[in-house]
Design an enzyme around this catalytic site. Structure first.
Site, short mmCIF file in Angstrom:
data_model
loop_
_atom_site.label_atom_id
_atom_site.label_comp_id
_atom_site.label_asym_id
_atom_site.label_seq_id
_atom_site.Cartn_x
_atom_site.Cartn_y
_atom_site.Cartn_z
N GLN A 129 51.74 127.26 40.36
CA GLN A 129 52.78 127.65 40.82
C GLN A 129 54.20 127.30 40.43
O GLN A 129 55.45 127.57 40.88
CB GLN A 129 53.01 127.15 42.39
CG GLN A 129 53.51 125.30 42.41
CD GLN A 129 53.30 124.73 43.77
OE1 GLN A 129 52.37 125.14 44.76
NE2 GLN A 129 54.07 123.81 43.93
N CYS A 135 53.49 126.28 48.17
CA CYS A 135 52.18 125.93 48.26
C CYS A 135 51.92 126.45 49.77
O CYS A 135 50.63 126.74 49.90
CB CYS A 135 52.07 124.47 48.20
SG CYS A 135 53.24 123.58 49.44
N HIS A 270 52.63 119.67 51.59
CA HIS A 270 51.93 120.16 50.67
C HIS A 270 50.74 121.18 51.41
O HIS A 270 50.19 120.50 51.85
CB HIS A 270 51.50 119.60 49.59
CG HIS A 270 50.87 120.23 48.22
ND1 HIS A 270 51.49 121.33 47.75
CD2 HIS A 270 50.06 120.08 47.32
CE1 HIS A 270 50.93 121.79 46.79
NE2 HIS A 270 49.89 121.10 46.44
N ASN A 290 45.45 124.04 44.36
CA ASN A 290 46.26 123.06 44.61
C ASN A 290 47.57 123.57 43.81
O ASN A 290 48.87 123.11 44.03
CB ASN A 290 45.93 121.64 43.95
CG ASN A 290 46.75 120.65 44.54
OD1 ASN A 290 47.56 120.91 45.53
ND2 ASN A 290 46.44 119.47 44.28
#
Length: 322
Positions: A129, A135, A270, A290
């Site tokens: 990202q 996220c 997150h 992730n």
């Protein structure tokens, strides 16, 4: 430019040993680091010098059996523990959440002993990202995999689409998984493909084109808050979006082991995608997506502790209706 480069090394000479200077040069080369000024490089070098000691201290705890995971240097070695979550975590919490249903767990339910959706081709590839931190848009991974499990068709969906266009409940690079993304997709009558709307790692103007829609949903189900049993039930259905506290310094340098952090809270910042869980004797959630690249963790994955009193707040989850 040559003068500035030489000056940077002269500055570094005064604060770094030859071995650390070599490590610093290797780090910059491996991760393509270029800094805007000599002053910034000097500061980043000072951070880089401190992080190995933190890693060594924690690994000594692992060797003593005090913790169940190890740490190692990675691409985040020039970031402090304050800067890292500020630039890589983008999940926001708001008090109101719209739900089409709540999934709970019954005490007598029989669930698989372990689940790993990677073995069925339903786990998405790990992405990067970068500095944007969207996220919360991990919802795209949950949505495309739910469609894959329903009809066997796997379409990569655009993360940039909700970042640019879902402005009613998020701030571009930060947002809510269920409220901002799943409900945006429902109201918008779809989300476009990743090929038609590629990721740019920054907020931009909305360029949604209905002719490129790759998937739709009819809302989302919120998993019973705080119930790891309910989360297991949901993961047994398919990959789901979960939120965690990812602010702890140990997470920054995680490579392997079962991650249990005593200082974790339920202040969630997150969004990730859970694609499985280990057998009871292993006791972990399998979390990829992730979005910190495959150079972080175990090729982009982390095993987070399961049935440890909701460690890091992982039992806040949702998944889409398709």
């Amino acid at each position: 430019m040559k003068f500035l480069t030489l000056l940077a090394w002269v500055v570094a000479d005064g604060v770094a040993s030859p071995s650390r200077r070599q490590q610093w040069g290797d780090f910059k080369a491996e991760h393509g680091r270029r800094y805007a000024s000599v002053q910034e490089e000097r500061y980043r070098l000072s951070v880089f010098e401190q992080n190995p000691q933190f890693i060594d201290d924690d690994n000594a705890r692992f060797e003593n059996g005090d913790v169940t995971f190890m740490l190692e240097m990675n691409q985040f070695g020039d970031m402090t523990s304050e800067v890292f979550p500020a630039t890589r975590n983008g999940f926001l919490t708001f008090p109101s959440r719209r739900r089409e249903g709540i999934l709970g767990a019954q005490a007598d339910e029989t669930l698989p002993l372990q689940v790993d959706w990677r073995t069925k081709g339903a786990a998405p590839p790990v992405k990067d990202q970068k500095q944007c931190g969207p996220c919360w848009a991990s919802t795209t991974g949950s949505l495309d995999r739910q469609h894959f499990l329903k009809d066997g068709k796997l379409v990569r969906l655009s993360q940039q689409n909700p970042v640019d266009c879902s402005k009613f409940a998020n701030m571009g690079c930060g947002g809510l998984m269920d409220q901002a993304a799943f409900h945006y997709i429902k109201a918008n009558k779809g989300i476009v493909t990743g090929d038609s709307y590629p990721y740019e790692a920054q907020d931009g103007q909305c360029r949604f084109d209905a002719t490129n829609v790759g998937a739709t949903d009819t809302g989302c189900v919120a998993v019973e808050h705080g119930s790891e049993s309910a989360v297991k039930k949901a993961v047994a259905i398919g990959p789901i979006s979960v939120a965690i506290d990812a602010s702890q310094p140990t997470l920054q340098f995680y490579p392997n082991g079962v991650y249990y952090e005593e200082y974790c809270s339920t202040m969630l910042d997150h969004g990730v995608l859970a694609v499985g869980y280990g057998a009871p004797e292993k006791g972990y959630w399998l979390v990829p997506k992730n979005s910190w690249n495959t150079s972080w963790g175990n090729k982009g994955y982390i095993q987070m502790s399961l049935d440890k009193n909701n460690n890091c707040g992982i039992a806040q989850a949702s998944y889409p209706h398709v």
